[in-house]
Design a protein around this motif. Sequence first.
Motif: not given
Length: 78
Positions: A51-78
Amino acid sequence: MTEEDIRRIVSESVEQTLTRIGIDPDQPLEFQKDMAYLRGWRTSSETVKRQGLMTAIGVLTTGFIGLVWMTITKSQGH
């Protein structure tokens, strides 16, 4: 040496061996309970680890998706 002598010697040897490793040969059910408890502890530990491993993978995946989302939305704003 008779078969009875052999059985007695084997029985005594087994009893001595069990006693030396800390098992009371007169109470086998207590030893079985101890082994069942250890198995439960082991399986619980494995579950927590999984369960700890699955949680860590979930947190990393969510962080990566959030980073990609922020990059996409930031590049559309300029």
